[in-house]
Scaffold this active site. Structure first.
Site, PDB file in Angstrom:
ATOM      1  NE  ARG A  43     -10.007  31.723 -92.999  1.00  0.00           N
ATOM      2  CZ  ARG A  43      -9.521  32.896 -93.421  1.00  0.00           C
ATOM      3  NH1 ARG A  43      -8.436  33.405 -92.875  1.00  0.00           N
ATOM      4  NH2 ARG A  43     -10.133  33.563 -94.378  1.00  0.00           N
ATOM      5  CG  HIS A  47     -10.173  28.591 -96.813  1.00  0.00           C
ATOM      6  ND1 HIS A  47     -10.561  29.902 -96.964  1.00  0.00           N
ATOM      7  CD2 HIS A  47     -10.990  28.084 -95.874  1.00  0.00           C
ATOM      8  CE1 HIS A  47     -11.561  30.168 -96.134  1.00  0.00           C
ATOM      9  NE2 HIS A  47     -11.828  29.080 -95.447  1.00  0.00           N
ATOM     10  CG  HIS A 170     -15.424  27.468 -86.859  1.00  0.00           C
ATOM     11  ND1 HIS A 170     -16.567  27.860 -87.520  1.00  0.00           N
ATOM     12  CD2 HIS A 170     -14.413  27.620 -87.757  1.00  0.00           C
ATOM     13  CE1 HIS A 170     -16.260  28.223 -88.753  1.00  0.00           C
ATOM     14  NE2 HIS A 170     -14.959  28.080 -88.934  1.00  0.00           N
ATOM     15  CD1 TRP A 186     -17.457  30.006 -83.782  1.00  0.00           C
ATOM     16  CD2 TRP A 186     -15.321  30.436 -84.292  1.00  0.00           C
ATOM     17  NE1 TRP A 186     -17.399  30.366 -85.109  1.00  0.00           N
ATOM     18  CE2 TRP A 186     -16.091  30.635 -85.444  1.00  0.00           C
ATOM     19  CE3 TRP A 186     -13.935  30.653 -84.372  1.00  0.00           C
ATOM     20  CZ2 TRP A 186     -15.557  31.034 -86.667  1.00  0.00           C
ATOM     21  CZ3 TRP A 186     -13.386  31.060 -85.576  1.00  0.00           C
ATOM     22  CH2 TRP A 186     -14.197  31.249 -86.711  1.00  0.00           C
TER      23      TRP A 186
HETATM   24 FE1  DDH Z   1     -13.956  28.355 -90.729  1.00  0.00          FE
HETATM   25  N1  DDH Z   1     -14.094  30.405 -90.740  1.00  0.00           N
HETATM   26  N2  DDH Z   1     -15.710  28.240 -91.742  1.00  0.00           N
HETATM   27  N3  DDH Z   1     -13.729  26.361 -90.852  1.00  0.00           N
HETATM   28  N4  DDH Z   1     -12.152  28.547 -89.834  1.00  0.00           N
HETATM   29  C1  DDH Z   1     -13.206  31.277 -90.173  1.00  0.00           C
HETATM   30  C2  DDH Z   1     -12.095  30.966 -89.454  1.00  0.00           C
HETATM   31  C3  DDH Z   1     -11.633  29.673 -89.265  1.00  0.00           C
HETATM   32  C4  DDH Z   1     -16.515  29.274 -92.112  1.00  0.00           C
HETATM   33  C5  DDH Z   1     -16.194  30.630 -92.027  1.00  0.00           C
HETATM   34  C6  DDH Z   1     -15.099  31.123 -91.345  1.00  0.00           C
HETATM   35  C7  DDH Z   1     -14.620  25.482 -91.405  1.00  0.00           C
HETATM   36  C8  DDH Z   1     -15.912  25.803 -91.822  1.00  0.00           C
HETATM   37  C9  DDH Z   1     -16.397  27.080 -91.994  1.00  0.00           C
HETATM   38  C10 DDH Z   1     -11.361  27.488 -89.456  1.00  0.00           C
HETATM   39  C11 DDH Z   1     -11.492  26.167 -89.859  1.00  0.00           C
HETATM   40  C12 DDH Z   1     -12.605  25.652 -90.520  1.00  0.00           C
HETATM   41  C13 DDH Z   1     -13.659  32.610 -90.430  1.00  0.00           C
HETATM   42  C14 DDH Z   1     -12.953  33.876 -89.972  1.00  0.00           C
HETATM   43  C15 DDH Z   1     -14.830  32.512 -91.152  1.00  0.00           C
HETATM   44  C16 DDH Z   1     -15.700  33.666 -91.647  1.00  0.00           C
HETATM   45  C17 DDH Z   1     -11.820  34.259 -90.916  1.00  0.00           C
HETATM   46  C18 DDH Z   1     -11.153  35.529 -90.444  1.00  0.00           C
HETATM   47  O1  DDH Z   1     -11.874  36.538 -90.282  1.00  0.00           O
HETATM   48  O2  DDH Z   1      -9.917  35.522 -90.244  1.00  0.00           O
HETATM   49  C19 DDH Z   1     -17.773  28.779 -92.626  1.00  0.00           C
HETATM   50  C20 DDH Z   1     -18.903  29.620 -93.160  1.00  0.00           C
HETATM   51  C21 DDH Z   1     -17.703  27.417 -92.522  1.00  0.00           C
HETATM   52  C22 DDH Z   1     -18.799  26.465 -92.845  1.00  0.00           C
HETATM   53  O3  DDH Z   1     -19.879  26.917 -93.329  1.00  0.00           O
HETATM   54  C23 DDH Z   1     -18.800  25.220 -92.562  1.00  0.00           C
HETATM   55  C24 DDH Z   1     -14.041  24.181 -91.496  1.00  0.00           C
HETATM   56  C25 DDH Z   1     -14.751  22.963 -92.108  1.00  0.00           C
HETATM   57  C26 DDH Z   1     -12.777  24.277 -90.955  1.00  0.00           C
HETATM   58  C27 DDH Z   1     -11.739  23.212 -90.829  1.00  0.00           C
HETATM   59  O4  DDH Z   1     -10.620  23.474 -90.550  1.00  0.00           O
HETATM   60  C28 DDH Z   1     -12.048  21.797 -91.058  1.00  0.00           C
HETATM   61  C29 DDH Z   1     -10.305  27.969 -88.572  1.00  0.00           C
HETATM   62  C30 DDH Z   1      -9.248  27.095 -87.891  1.00  0.00           C
HETATM   63  C31 DDH Z   1     -10.476  29.343 -88.450  1.00  0.00           C
HETATM   64  C32 DDH Z   1      -9.651  30.324 -87.605  1.00  0.00           C
HETATM   65  C33 DDH Z   1      -8.614  31.036 -88.432  1.00  0.00           C
HETATM   66  C34 DDH Z   1      -7.826  32.066 -87.644  1.00  0.00           C
HETATM   67  O5  DDH Z   1      -7.112  32.849 -88.282  1.00  0.00           O
HETATM   68  O6  DDH Z   1      -7.902  32.113 -86.421  1.00  0.00           O
END
Ligand code: DDH
Length: 287
Positions: A43, A47, A170, A186
Site C-alpha cells: 500500500r 500510494h 486487495h 477482502w
Molecule cells: Fe487499496 N485500500 N484501494 N489498493 N490497498 C486499502 C488497503 C489496501 C482503495 C482503498 C483502500 C488499490 C486500489 C484501491 C492495497 C493496495 C492497493 C484500504 C484500507 C482502502 C480504504 C486502508 C486501511 O484502512 O488501512 C481504493 C478505493 C482503490 C481503488 O479505487 C482502486 C491498488 C491499485 C493497490 C495496489 O497495491 C496496486 C493494499 C495492499 C491494502 C492493504 C493495506 C493493509 O494495511 O493491510
C-alpha cells in the site's frame, strides 16, 4: 525547473538484491496485523506512486514526498507512517538508497515474498522536498463509482484492464477503522498473493454492512470478508467485469498483468533514458 532533480545513473555501488533481502528479513517481524508487513508495504508503494498525473507529469514515486506534511496527513495515507518507520532500519543500513527507491522496492519485495509474480524493478528515483508534493485528492475515494475510478486511473495513464489487474492487490491486507473507517479483509488469506480477490467478488453474495461506519459490503454467509463500494464497481461495470472473470479463472494471466501494471505504476513520472539496468530479484526461498 522541476523541484525533483534527475536520477543519477546507477553506479552499481548498491547491491539491490542485498537490500531486497534486508526488507524480506523484516517482513514478518513483530505481530503486525495478520503476521506480515507485506500488505502495508504494498500500500505504501502504491500510494507513493499513485499520485501521478500524466498531463502535468507531476506526482509519482519519484520524490517520496509523503515524508512531509501535508501529504503525510492526506486522509488516503492514514496509517502509512507505521510502514515508513518500519523501513527506517533498512534506510540506515543503506544510506545511498533513496526513500523513493526504498518504498518502491519494499512493495516489490512484499509482492514477491508473499508468493506473487516477479516484478521487474529499476532504481534511480531521487528524493524531493515537500514543495514537489501533489495536492490532496489524487488517490481513489472508496465510496465513489466507476466514473471516479476511471478519472483517477486514466489520469495516471492506465486502461480498464489495468485498473482491474491493479485492484487484485486487495487479495492482500485489510481495512482498519482507525485508518480509513472501513473494516476487515477482502480474502481469507491476506498475506498471500492469489487471485482470490476476483474469486470472492464473483462467488460471494455481497450485502451492505449494517453499522454506523462508512458504506461497505460484507459476505452474506459469514460476514467475515469485506468489499469497498469501489471493489463492487468492478463486477457492476460492463467493461471492468470481463477482466474480473478472466482473472478469477486464470491466476497466471492475472500474475502477468499485475506484474506489468505494478511495474508501470512504479515507473510513472520517473525520468529514464532507456539504458537503465532492470532488476529481476530472486525470492529468498530461491537463493
Ligand atoms: Fe487499496 N485500500 N484501494 N489498493 N490497498 C486499502 C488497503 C489496501 C482503495 C482503498 C483502500 C488499490 C486500489 C484501491 C492495497 C493496495 C492497493 C484500504 C484500507 C482502502 C480504504 C486502508 C486501511 O484502512 O488501512 C481504493 C478505493 C482503490 C481503488 O479505487 C482502486 C491498488 C491499485 C493497490 C495496489 O497495491 C496496486 C493494499 C495492499 C491494502 C492493504 C493495506 C493493509 O494495511 O493491510
Amino acid at each position: 525547473t522541476s523541484p525533483v532533480s534527475p536520477p543519477s545513473p546507477d553506479s552499481g555501488e548498491v547491491n539491490y538484491q542485498k537490500v531486497y533481502n534486508q526488507i524480506a528479513d523484516i517482513l514478518e517481524d513483530n505481530d503486525w496485523d495478520d503476521g506480515s508487513w507485506g500488505p502495508i508495504f504494498v500500500r505504501l508503494a502504491w500510494h507513493a506512486s499513485g499520485t501521478y498525473d500524466k498531463a502535468t507529469n507531476t506526482g509519482g514515486s519519484h520524490g517520496a514526498t509523503m515524508r512531509f506534511a501535508p501529504e503525510s496527513e492526506h486522509a488516503a495515507n492514514a496509517g502509512l507512517k507505521a510502514a515508513r518507520n518500519k523501513l527506517e532500519s533498512v534506510k540506515t543500513a543503506n544510506p545511498a538508497v533513496t526513500y523513493s527507491d526504498l518504498w518502491s522496492l519494499a512493495g516489490v519485495v512484499a509482492i514477491q515474498e508473499m508468493g506473487g509474480p516477479t516484478i521487474p524493478w529499476i532504481p534511480g528515483r531521487r528524493d524531493a522536498e515537500a514543495i514537489a508534493a501533489t495536492p490532496d485528492g489524487r488517490l481513489p475515494d472508496a465510496s465513489l463509482g466507476a466514473n471516479h475510478l476511471r478519472d483517477i486511473f486514466y489520469r495516471m495513464g492506465f486502461d480498464d484492464r489495468e485498473i482491474v489487474a491493479l485492484s487484485g492487490a486487495h487479495a492482500l491486507g485489510r481495512c482498519h477503522p482507525s485508518n480509513s473507517g472501513f473494516d476487515g479483509p477482502w480474502t481469507a488469506s491476506p498475506t498471500i498473493v492469489t487471485n482470490g480477490y476476483f474469486k470472492e467478488l464473483l462467488e460471494k453474495k455481497w450485502v451492505e454492512k449494517k453499522w454506523k461506519g462508512p458504506k461497505q459490503y460484507v459476505d452474506k454467509e459469514t460476514g467475515d470478508l469485506m468489499m469497498l463500494p469501489t471493489d463492487l464497481v468492478l463486477i457492476q461495470d460492463r467493461s471492468f467485469r470481463p477482466w474480473v472473470e478472466k482473472y478469477a479463472a486464470d491466476e497466471k494471466l492475472w500474475f502477468n498483468d499485475f506484474a506489468n501494471a505494478f511495474h508501470k505504476l512504479q515507473e510513472l513520472g520517473v525520468p529514464r533514458n532507456g539504458s537503465e539496468k532492470v532488476y529481476y530479484f530472486k525470492r529468498t526461498d530461491e537463493q
